[in-house]
Design a protein around this motif. Structure first.
Motif, mmCIF file in Angstrom:
data_model
loop_
_atom_site.group_PDB
_atom_site.id
_atom_site.type_symbol
_atom_site.label_atom_id
_atom_site.label_comp_id
_atom_site.label_asym_id
_atom_site.label_seq_id
_atom_site.Cartn_x
_atom_site.Cartn_y
_atom_site.Cartn_z
ATOM 1 N N ASP A 48 -2.849 24.942 21.684
ATOM 2 C CA ASP A 48 -2.324 24.812 22.858
ATOM 3 C C ASP A 48 -0.932 23.957 22.894
ATOM 4 O OD1 ASP A 48 -4.279 26.213 23.853
ATOM 5 O OD2 ASP A 48 -5.692 24.516 24.421
ATOM 6 N N PRO A 49 0.009 24.512 23.768
ATOM 7 C CA PRO A 49 1.255 23.604 23.729
ATOM 8 C C PRO A 49 1.257 22.445 24.165
ATOM 9 C CG PRO A 49 1.368 25.335 25.338
ATOM 10 C CD PRO A 49 0.170 25.516 24.608
ATOM 11 N N LEU A 50 0.391 22.106 25.364
ATOM 12 C CA LEU A 50 0.202 20.618 25.860
ATOM 13 C C LEU A 50 -1.462 20.548 25.984
ATOM 14 C CD1 LEU A 50 2.649 20.424 28.707
ATOM 15 C CD2 LEU A 50 2.681 19.090 26.663
ATOM 16 N N ALA A 51 -1.944 19.215 25.724
ATOM 17 C CA ALA A 51 -3.218 18.849 26.040
ATOM 18 C C ALA A 51 -3.489 17.740 26.645
ATOM 19 C CB ALA A 51 -3.614 18.578 24.067
ATOM 20 N N PRO A 52 -4.464 17.519 27.150
ATOM 21 C CA PRO A 52 -5.007 16.634 27.874
ATOM 22 C C PRO A 52 -5.066 15.292 27.121
ATOM 23 C CG PRO A 52 -6.298 18.131 28.773
ATOM 24 C CD PRO A 52 -5.656 18.708 27.476
ATOM 25 N N LEU A 53 -4.852 14.068 27.701
ATOM 26 C CA LEU A 53 -4.822 12.599 26.859
ATOM 27 C C LEU A 53 -6.048 12.114 27.291
ATOM 28 C CD1 LEU A 53 -3.693 10.656 24.810
ATOM 29 C CD2 LEU A 53 -2.460 9.609 26.739
ATOM 30 N N VAL A 54 -6.970 11.648 25.926
ATOM 31 C CA VAL A 54 -8.041 10.841 26.327
ATOM 32 C C VAL A 54 -7.866 9.697 25.630
ATOM 33 C CG1 VAL A 54 -10.658 10.576 26.134
ATOM 34 C CG2 VAL A 54 -9.631 12.760 26.405
ATOM 35 N N GLY A 82 -9.636 19.977 21.523
ATOM 36 C CA GLY A 82 -8.652 20.203 22.076
ATOM 37 C C GLY A 82 -7.927 19.159 22.882
ATOM 38 N N PHE A 83 -8.496 17.801 22.863
ATOM 39 C CA PHE A 83 -7.700 16.828 23.547
ATOM 40 C C PHE A 83 -6.786 15.943 22.581
ATOM 41 C CE2 PHE A 83 -11.928 17.154 25.504
ATOM 42 C CZ PHE A 83 -11.713 17.394 26.969
ATOM 43 N N ALA A 84 -5.942 15.512 22.851
ATOM 44 C CA ALA A 84 -5.172 14.422 22.459
ATOM 45 C C ALA A 84 -5.711 13.251 22.636
ATOM 46 C CB ALA A 84 -3.637 14.259 22.840
ATOM 47 N N VAL A 85 -5.880 12.404 21.604
ATOM 48 C CA VAL A 85 -6.704 10.966 21.853
ATOM 49 C C VAL A 85 -5.956 9.679 21.351
ATOM 50 C CG1 VAL A 85 -9.080 9.906 21.189
ATOM 51 C CG2 VAL A 85 -8.609 12.503 21.087
ATOM 52 N N ARG A 133 2.607 16.640 21.973
ATOM 53 C CA ARG A 133 1.874 17.668 22.845
ATOM 54 C C ARG A 133 1.117 17.024 23.749
ATOM 55 N NH1 ARG A 133 -0.863 20.586 18.258
ATOM 56 N NH2 ARG A 133 -1.891 21.739 20.032
ATOM 57 N N ALA A 134 0.885 15.631 23.767
ATOM 58 C CA ALA A 134 -0.170 15.054 24.815
ATOM 59 C C ALA A 134 0.369 15.306 26.248
ATOM 60 C CB ALA A 134 -0.381 13.764 24.384
ATOM 61 N N ASP A 135 -0.260 15.584 27.215
ATOM 62 C CA ASP A 135 0.129 15.760 28.453
ATOM 63 C C ASP A 135 -0.319 14.499 29.117
ATOM 64 O OD1 ASP A 135 0.693 16.526 31.141
ATOM 65 O OD2 ASP A 135 -0.393 18.347 31.031
ATOM 66 N N LEU A 136 0.525 13.652 29.526
ATOM 67 C CA LEU A 136 0.219 12.541 30.263
ATOM 68 C C LEU A 136 -0.355 12.555 31.672
ATOM 69 C CD1 LEU A 136 3.138 10.181 28.754
ATOM 70 C CD2 LEU A 136 0.899 9.703 28.629
#
Length: 291
Positions: A48-54, A82-85, A133-136
């Protein structure tokens, strides 16, 4: 005290959670000069081009022996979902035992809180470099046990008492908080002697506890206006269900609805154990807020 069967199950759950090899991050960035002032970043394992940030805040009763290493398998698990962490380290207590006890001192005042506040403030700039790619805009805070406390506290900085060093002018731009078996209510935690009076030690002992509690206890920092869910095992003998329920009750009295997901026959550690079904429930609770 837990019975023999409950104690045996708790020991087995802990052994499983700590059995996984540590997973190296894709990048590490410092938010301060101290060796513990670092954040490990894990890129999403999807296309995915952008991923939620945990943002993950680890537990361990705010004590020195427990660093972010033990939650790296959990961070990797979330990245594979699928998360950015961002796995945050922070200063904890010294290795010296507390007076009259065998366990190391829990936490440092004010250093532990200084670090969490500084890490969250620095995070937007650091994550853009580390994980582009993390979506803040889709950031979720999560934390386990003592880290659950820190996640709830970090989301409540805008309602800290006036003049508090860590207070922010407005709420953090979060999709929400998922607190895992959090030490969420210090009065209840002390009543139940959670983690050997860890909350009392975190605030500097009996002489300082009452004065510092309004600046540190999530149950006194309500309402936050930020979507919050607590995930709690009913069989947890480390941070019992009553602590989460007490926080949820305090939120309700403050006019705020807090989600409370109770898992049958689940103790303290399966929530961060990639081999446990409970961990999938945690990921789904995060996803519900993030997507």
């Amino acid at each position: 005290m837990p019975d023999d069967d409950a104690a045996a199950r708790a020991a087995a759950e802990e052994e499983s959670a700590f059995s996984h090899p540590h997973v190296a991050p894709d990048a590490t960035a410092a938010y301060g000069d101290h060796p513990d002032q670092v954040i490990d970043f894990y890129a999403p394992r999807t296309e995915d081009p952008l991923a939620p940030l945990v943002v993950v805040l680890h537990g361990g009763a705010w004590r020195a022996p427990y660093d972010r290493g033990h939650v790296t398998p959990f961070a990797d698990y979330l990245a594979r979902r699928g998360f950015a962490v961002a796995n945050v380290e922070y200063r904890r207590g010294t290795m010296l035992p507390a007076q009259g006890g065998a366990a190391p001192v829990a936490g440092r005042w004010p250093d532990t809180f200084d670090d969490v506040a500084a890490a969250l403030d620095a995070l937007p700039g650091l994550v853009r470099e580390a994980v582009p790619r993390a979506d803040l805009r889709r950031t979720v805070l999560t934390g386990h046990s003592a880290g659950g406390h820190l996640a709830l506290w970090a989301a409540a900085r805008h309602v800290l008492p006036a003049g508090a060093t860590w207070r922010t002018a407005g709420p953090a731009p979060l999709r929400g908080v998922v607190a895992l078996a959090p030490i969420a209510d210090f009065a209840m935690a002390e009543k139940l002697d959670v983690c050997g009076n860890a909350a009392l030690q975190l605030l500097g002992g009996e002489e300082k506890f009452a004065d510092r509690q309004p600046y540190a206890d999530p149950a006194l920092l309500l309402p936050t206006g930020i979507a919050t869910t607590l995930v709690q095992g009913r069989a947890d003998v480390v941070v019992p269900q009553a602590v989460a329920e007490s926080y949820a009750d305090a939120a309700a009295k403050a006019g705020e609805v807090v989600g409370l997901t109770l898992l049958e026959e689940v103790g303290h550690f399966p929530l961060i154990d990639p081999a446990a079904d409970a961990c999938a429930v945690v990921a789904e609770e995060i996803a519900q807020l993030a997507w």
